[in-house]
Design a protein around this motif. Structure first.
Motif, PDB file in Angstrom:
ATOM      1  N   LEU A 206       0.813  -1.211   0.000  1.00 29.23           N
ATOM      2  CA  LEU A 206       0.000   0.000   0.000  1.00 29.23           C
ATOM      3  C   LEU A 206       0.848   1.264   0.000  1.00 29.23           C
ATOM      4  O   LEU A 206       0.434   2.290  -0.544  1.00 29.23           O
ATOM      5  CB  LEU A 206      -0.942  -0.009   1.204  1.00 29.23           C
ATOM      6  N   TYR A 207       2.035   1.203   0.583  1.00 30.03           N
ATOM      7  CA  TYR A 207       2.925   2.362   0.560  1.00 30.03           C
ATOM      8  C   TYR A 207       3.432   2.632  -0.859  1.00 30.03           C
ATOM      9  O   TYR A 207       3.313   3.743  -1.372  1.00 30.03           O
ATOM     10  CB  TYR A 207       4.103   2.135   1.510  1.00 30.03           C
ATOM     11  N   TRP A 208       3.994   1.604  -1.484  1.00 28.48           N
ATOM     12  CA  TRP A 208       4.633   1.836  -2.777  1.00 28.48           C
ATOM     13  C   TRP A 208       3.632   2.209  -3.861  1.00 28.48           C
ATOM     14  O   TRP A 208       3.924   3.057  -4.715  1.00 28.48           O
ATOM     15  CB  TRP A 208       5.442   0.608  -3.192  1.00 28.48           C
ATOM     16  N   VAL A 209       2.458   1.605  -3.849  1.00 30.47           N
ATOM     17  CA  VAL A 209       1.477   1.955  -4.872  1.00 30.47           C
ATOM     18  C   VAL A 209       0.985   3.391  -4.664  1.00 30.47           C
ATOM     19  O   VAL A 209       0.749   4.130  -5.633  1.00 30.47           O
ATOM     20  CB  VAL A 209       0.305   0.949  -4.894  1.00 30.47           C
ATOM     21  N   THR A 210       0.856   3.796  -3.402  1.00 28.99           N
ATOM     22  CA  THR A 210       0.431   5.170  -3.113  1.00 28.99           C
ATOM     23  C   THR A 210       1.524   6.155  -3.492  1.00 28.99           C
ATOM     24  O   THR A 210       1.245   7.202  -4.096  1.00 28.99           O
ATOM     25  CB  THR A 210       0.081   5.312  -1.623  1.00 28.99           C
ATOM     26  N   LYS A 211       2.770   5.834  -3.165  1.00 26.18           N
ATOM     27  CA  LYS A 211       3.881   6.728  -3.512  1.00 26.18           C
ATOM     28  C   LYS A 211       4.015   6.874  -5.027  1.00 26.18           C
ATOM     29  O   LYS A 211       4.410   7.927  -5.528  1.00 26.18           O
ATOM     30  CB  LYS A 211       5.190   6.208  -2.915  1.00 26.18           C
ATOM     31  N   ALA A 212       3.664   5.819  -5.762  1.00 24.63           N
ATOM     32  CA  ALA A 212       3.728   5.876  -7.222  1.00 24.63           C
ATOM     33  C   ALA A 212       2.562   6.661  -7.825  1.00 24.63           C
ATOM     34  O   ALA A 212       2.511   6.850  -9.036  1.00 24.63           O
ATOM     35  CB  ALA A 212       3.742   4.459  -7.794  1.00 24.63           C
ATOM     36  N   GLY A 213       1.635   7.098  -6.977  1.00 22.20           N
ATOM     37  CA  GLY A 213       0.533   7.932  -7.454  1.00 22.20           C
ATOM     38  C   GLY A 213      -0.688   7.170  -7.917  1.00 22.20           C
ATOM     39  O   GLY A 213      -1.507   7.709  -8.672  1.00 22.20           O
ATOM     40  N   HIS A 214      -0.837   5.933  -7.469  1.00 25.76           N
ATOM     41  CA  HIS A 214      -1.976   5.112  -7.880  1.00 25.76           C
ATOM     42  C   HIS A 214      -2.860   4.783  -6.680  1.00 25.76           C
ATOM     43  O   HIS A 214      -2.401   4.736  -5.542  1.00 25.76           O
ATOM     44  CB  HIS A 214      -1.493   3.842  -8.576  1.00 25.76           C
ATOM     45  N   ASP A 215      -4.126   4.551  -6.968  1.00 27.34           N
ATOM     46  CA  ASP A 215      -5.133   4.323  -5.942  1.00 27.34           C
ATOM     47  C   ASP A 215      -5.376   2.828  -5.762  1.00 27.34           C
ATOM     48  O   ASP A 215      -5.807   2.156  -6.706  1.00 27.34           O
ATOM     49  CB  ASP A 215      -6.436   5.019  -6.364  1.00 27.34           C
TER      50      ASP A 215
END
Length: 295
Positions: A206-215
Motif C-alpha cells: 500500500l505504501y509503494w502503490v500510493t507513492k507511485a501515485g496510484h489508488d
C-alpha cells in the motif's frame, strides 16, 4: 530501497483456479495481524527464536518470511525446525518471500529462487505451512523493457503451476518501479494481463502503490479478488514521503480496509522498511493503531 536490495541480495547469496485448495478461497477462520519479518531483519539474523517470541508478545499472530535463502533454509533452520519454533510462539507463517533468480552471483545461479531450485522451495514452503509464495523484488537487471516483463510473466505462470500442485498460491509484490510508464504502458499492468489470474495473484504494497501515485481502490475495482495479500505500511507527511508507523502518515487505511472483500484480501502484514529507532517500538505502535480501528 538500497537497504532492501542489499538485504535481499545478501540473503540470496548466503545461503489458483479449480485446483486451488478451498482453504485459499475462504476467509481465515480467525483475525490475523501479521508482520513482515524484514522489519526486524537484524534481530532475526541474530536470534530468530527470541525475535519471534517478542513479535508474538506484541500481539502479532502471523508473520511473513523476508526471504528463503540460497542455503534453502528459513533463518538458518530446516523447514520442520522453523515450523516448530513458529508453533511454540503461536505464530502462523501463511506467506514467505522469494526472488526471481535471473540475476546471477559471479555468473552462477542462486538456488531457492523461482528460476533455480523452485521445486525444493515449494516443498519446503509446504512443510512450513505456507499458503502463499511471493516474488518479492526484481533487481535492476531483472526489469528492463515491457517485452522483458512479458518474459517474467511467463516465468511466473510456470512457477505458479508448480505452486498450485502443492496447494500454494503464487503472488507478486510490487514496489514503485512497476508503475513507471513505458510507451504509455505500465509494467504492473503487463504482469497482470500476461499472467493467468489463477496462477498469479498480487501482494499489494500500500505504501509503494500510493507513492507511485496510484489508488489501491481503483486496482481492486479493476481486478477484483486478485489481491489476497497486503503490505500495510504508511507514508509520512514530509516532502520525502518516507516510511512511518501505521496510522502516523497519510494513507487512509480505514477506507482501504473497507474494500478488503472486493480485493479478496486474506492476510495482511505490517512492514516498515526503516524505523527511526528500535523497530520493536515502531511495530508496537503500528499494531496499536490497527487494533484501535478494529482489526
Amino acid at each position: 530501497m538500497a537497504s532492501r536490495r542489499a538485504f535481499v541480495k545478501s540473503a540470496a547469496l548466503l545461503s489458483a483456479g479449480a485446483l486451488v485448495s478451498p482453504a485459499l478461497l475462504a476467509a481465515p477462520a480467525k483475525k490475523y495481524i501479521g508482520l513482515q519479518l524484514y522489519t526486524v531483519r537484524d534481530a532475526m539474523q541474530q536470534d530468530p527464536a527470541g525475535t519471534l517470541a517478542k513479535v508474538a508478545q506484541l500481539g502479532y499472530n502471523s508473520v511473513e518470511g523476508a526471504t528463503y535463502t540460497g542455503s534453502q533454509k528459513f533463518y538458518g533452520m530446516e523447514p520442520a525446525a522453523f515450523a516448530k519454533v513458529l508453533k511454540q510462539h503461536g505464530l502462523l507463517m501463511p506467506s514467505s518471500h522469494y526472488v526471481l533468480g535471473e540475476a546471477l552471483n559471479n555468473g552462477q545461479p542462486t538456488q531457492g529462487t523461482i528460476l533455480h531450485g523452485w521445486d525444493k522451495a515449494v516443498d519446503d514452503a509446504a512443510q512450513v505451512g505456507a499458503k502463499y509464495m511471493v516474488c518479492a523484488y526484481l533487481f535492476d537487471s531483472e526489469r528492463g523493457s515491457l517485452d522483458h516483463y512479458k518474459q517474467i510473466a511467463a516465468h511466473l505462470n510456470k512457477a505458479g503451476e508448480r505452486c498450485q500442485k502443492a496447494g500454494i498460491q503464487l503472488c507478486y509484490h510490487n514496489h514503485d518501479f512497476e508503475f513507471a510508464a513505458q510507451g504509455g504502458q505500465l509494467p504492473y499492468d503487463i504482469l497482470l494481463k500476461e499472467t493467468d489470474k489463477n496462477l498469479l495473484k498480487m501482494e499489494l504494497d500500500l505504501y509503494w502503490v500510493t507513492k507511485a501515485g496510484h489508488d489501491p481502490l481503483a486496482l481492486f475495482k479493476a481486478h477484483p479478488g486478485r489481491f489476497p495479500l497486503w503490505h500495510v505500511k504508511d507514508m509520512d507527511k514530509t516532502e520525502k514521503k518516507d516510511f512511518t508507523e501505521v496510522g502516523n502518515g497519510v494513507i487512509d487505511f480505514k477506507k482501504i480496509f473497507a474494500a478488503r472483500q472486493l480485493a479478496g484480501m486474506q492476510y495482511f502484514f505490517v512492514e516498515q522498511d526503516r524505523t527511526p529507532g528500535d523497530p520493536f517500538v515502531s511495530i508496537k505502535q503500528s499494531i496499536g493503531y490497527l487494533k484501535g480501528i478494529g482489526l
